[in-house]
Design a protein around this motif. Structure first.
Motif, PDB file in Angstrom:
ATOM      1  N   LEU A 171      47.346 -66.616 -48.378  1.00  0.00           N
ATOM      2  CA  LEU A 171      46.267 -67.546 -48.038  1.00  0.00           C
ATOM      3  C   LEU A 171      45.777 -68.216 -49.316  1.00  0.00           C
ATOM      4  N   PHE A 194      46.472 -59.948 -45.637  1.00  0.00           N
ATOM      5  CA  PHE A 194      46.969 -61.136 -46.337  1.00  0.00           C
ATOM      6  C   PHE A 194      46.731 -61.006 -47.836  1.00  0.00           C
ATOM      7  N   MET A 245      43.444 -67.700 -55.201  1.00  0.00           N
ATOM      8  CA  MET A 245      42.243 -68.534 -55.253  1.00  0.00           C
ATOM      9  C   MET A 245      42.066 -69.199 -56.619  1.00  0.00           C
TER      10      MET A 245
HETATM   11  O1  C5P Z   1      35.795 -68.657 -46.269  1.00  0.00           O
HETATM   12  P1  C5P Z   1      36.914 -68.229 -45.366  1.00  0.00           P
HETATM   13  O2  C5P Z   1      36.480 -67.210 -44.347  1.00  0.00           O
HETATM   14  O3  C5P Z   1      37.663 -69.380 -44.780  1.00  0.00           O
HETATM   15  O4  C5P Z   1      37.961 -67.498 -46.335  1.00  0.00           O
HETATM   16  C1  C5P Z   1      39.097 -66.832 -45.841  1.00  0.00           C
HETATM   17  C2  C5P Z   1      39.211 -65.463 -46.474  1.00  0.00           C
HETATM   18  O5  C5P Z   1      39.391 -65.594 -47.887  1.00  0.00           O
HETATM   19  C3  C5P Z   1      37.954 -64.625 -46.325  1.00  0.00           C
HETATM   20  O6  C5P Z   1      38.000 -63.876 -45.154  1.00  0.00           O
HETATM   21  C4  C5P Z   1      37.967 -63.739 -47.537  1.00  0.00           C
HETATM   22  O7  C5P Z   1      38.738 -62.601 -47.280  1.00  0.00           O
HETATM   23  C5  C5P Z   1      38.669 -64.585 -48.575  1.00  0.00           C
HETATM   24  N1  C5P Z   1      37.757 -65.206 -49.536  1.00  0.00           N
HETATM   25  C6  C5P Z   1      37.406 -64.533 -50.699  1.00  0.00           C
HETATM   26  N2  C5P Z   1      36.573 -65.141 -51.614  1.00  0.00           N
HETATM   27  C7  C5P Z   1      36.098 -66.385 -51.381  1.00  0.00           C
HETATM   28  C8  C5P Z   1      36.438 -67.073 -50.213  1.00  0.00           C
HETATM   29  C9  C5P Z   1      37.276 -66.466 -49.304  1.00  0.00           C
HETATM   30  O8  C5P Z   1      37.833 -63.398 -50.914  1.00  0.00           O
HETATM   31  N3  C5P Z   1      35.299 -66.978 -52.299  1.00  0.00           N
END
Ligand code: C5P
Length: 140
Positions: free
Chosen positions: A12, A88, A92
């Protein structure tokens, strides 16, 4: 591309951004109830949609989530974070943005807080975000 499926877990791609104001404070957003990792504080951003670059994603997400206007040329790449969740792998890229228009508003019911870099340690964060704090302390 937001999801590709290698042999194991899906990958992801989520883009995140440290918005920095004139007082060198950073905006943190609290994940709302009902979402995975609810209550934790994160750098604003979101999933990169198919056909988007991470920069395009951030320009869109900052507008949708916060009512902030910025441009791709105002985003500086800082580093990458990654974390393997149960179902997953998260990749990032983190950007820094110091030039934007508007006042950040919680368009999706999220908590918002402008914090000084060293204060970020007081805010519980998802595992991918937490290691990024030191990068921002060093930068700012
Ligand atoms: O924000 P969203 O729910 O779309 O992000 C998908 C996944 O990415 C989240 O469930 C989380 O596990 C992860 N995430 C993260 N840190 C962030 C944004 C998202 O770990 N700043």
């Amino acid at each position: 591309m937001s999801e590709i499926k290698p042999a194991g877990k899906r990958l992801l791609l989520v883009a995140a951004c440290a918005l920095v104001d004139a007082d060198r404070r950073v905006l943190l957003a609290q994940r709302p109830e009902g979402k995975q990792l609810a209550g934790l504080w994160e750098f604003p951003g979101g999933k990169v949609e198919p056909g988007e670059t991470p920069e395009e994603c951030l320009v869109r997400e900052l507008h949708e989530e916060l009512g902030i206007e910025t441009e791709i040329t105002c985003l500086a790449p800082l580093t990458f974070a990654s974390h393997s969740y149960d179902d997953f792998h998260l990749l990032m890229p983190l950007y820094v943005c110091r030039r934007f228009r508007g006042i950040a508003q919680p368009k999706e019911g999220q908590g918002l807080k402008w914090v000084r870099p060293r204060q970020m340690r007081d805010y519980p964060m998802p595992p991918a975000d937490a290691p990024l704090i030191q990068f921002l302390i060093d930068l700012l």
